[in-house]
Scaffold this motif. Structure first.
Motif, mmCIF file in Angstrom:
data_model
loop_
_atom_site.group_PDB
_atom_site.id
_atom_site.type_symbol
_atom_site.label_atom_id
_atom_site.label_comp_id
_atom_site.label_asym_id
_atom_site.label_seq_id
_atom_site.Cartn_x
_atom_site.Cartn_y
_atom_site.Cartn_z
ATOM 1 N N ASP A 1 47.811 40.617 31.273
ATOM 2 C CA ASP A 1 48.519 41.328 30.242
ATOM 3 C C ASP A 1 49.303 42.500 30.984
ATOM 4 O O ASP A 1 48.865 43.358 31.429
ATOM 5 C CB ASP A 1 47.573 41.906 29.168
ATOM 6 N N ARG B 1 44.326 42.656 34.480
ATOM 7 C CA ARG B 1 43.694 41.436 34.242
ATOM 8 C C ARG B 1 42.711 41.807 33.384
ATOM 9 O O ARG B 1 41.839 42.587 33.622
ATOM 10 C CB ARG B 1 43.320 41.120 35.562
ATOM 11 N N LYS B 2 42.339 41.111 32.458
ATOM 12 C CA LYS B 2 41.323 41.005 31.364
ATOM 13 C C LYS B 2 40.387 39.996 31.454
ATOM 14 O O LYS B 2 40.814 38.930 31.070
ATOM 15 C CB LYS B 2 41.926 41.299 29.766
ATOM 16 N N GLU B 3 39.206 40.103 31.481
ATOM 17 C CA GLU B 3 38.312 39.266 31.942
ATOM 18 C C GLU B 3 37.379 39.185 30.648
ATOM 19 O O GLU B 3 37.237 39.915 30.007
ATOM 20 C CB GLU B 3 37.155 39.150 33.130
ATOM 21 N N LYS B 4 37.053 37.685 30.136
ATOM 22 C CA LYS B 4 36.346 37.480 29.044
ATOM 23 C C LYS B 4 35.369 36.293 29.092
ATOM 24 O O LYS B 4 35.796 35.235 29.443
ATOM 25 C CB LYS B 4 37.165 37.169 27.822
#
Length: 148
Positions: free
Chosen positions: A88, A92-95
Motif C-alpha cells: 500500500d 508492506r502489509k502482511e496478513k
C-alpha cells in the motif's frame, strides 16, 4: 510482554494456592500452570497433507507450563499457515490466512475448558483447508450435542 501483579489473595480465590493449617500450599492448578508435573498436560500439533490425517508433514509435542504450551502451539500454527502481503504505497502489509488472535483464542479455550479427568491431550491439526483444535472431554454439566 506486559507485567502483571497478582496478590496472594487472588491466587487463593482462583484456587491456585490454598491455605491449610496456617500454611500456604500449591494446588494441582499451580502445578499445571507452572510445570510439566502431569504427563497428560501437553499439546500435540501436526500439519497434515490434504484434508485428512492420512499423511502428516510435521508434528511437535509441547510440554511444560500451560502458558508456554499455548505460545508454542500458536507459533507452530503461524509457521504452518500461509502468510500473504500487499503493498500500500510504500508500506508492506502482511496478513495470515487465519487471524492470529482467533488462533490464540482457540488454543487458550481448549486448555481452559478441557476435562482434566480425561488424560488425553490438546491436539492442534493444520490441514490444507482448515485448522482444528481438539480438547479432551465433552460438554459441561450433562449437555448433549443433540438438538431439542
Amino acid at each position: 510482554m506486559a507485567e502483571y501483579s497478582v496478590k496472594k489473595e487472588q491466587l487463593i480465590n482462583w484456587k491456585i494456592l490454598k491455605q491449610s493449617e496456617g500454611q500456604l500450599l500449591a494446588t494441582n492448578a499451580y502445578a499445571l500452570l507452572t510445570s510439566d508435573y502431569f504427563s497428560f498436560s501437553k499439546t500435540q500439533c501436526a500439519v497434515f497433507k490434504g484434508t485428512d490425517r492420512a499423511v502428516f508433514l510435521d508434528k511437535r509435542e509441547f510440554t511444560g507450563p500451560i502458558y508456554t504450551q499455548i505460545e508454542e502451539a500458536v507459533d507452530f500454527v503461524l509457521r504452518n499457515i500461509r502468510l500473504g502481503a500487499t503493498i500500500d504505497g510504500l508500506v508492506r502489509k502482511e496478513k495470515y490466512e487465519l487471524p492470529p488472535k482467533a488462533i490464540r483464542k482457540m488454543i487458550i479455550n481448549a486448555h481452559c475448558h478441557r476435562n482434566l479427568l480425561d488424560e488425553s491431550c490438546i491436539q492442534v491439526a493444520v490441514y490444507d483447508d482448515r485448522l482444528e483444535v481438539t480438547s479432551p472431554g465433552g460438554l459441561y454439566n450433562g449437555l448433549t450435542y443433540r438438538k431439542s
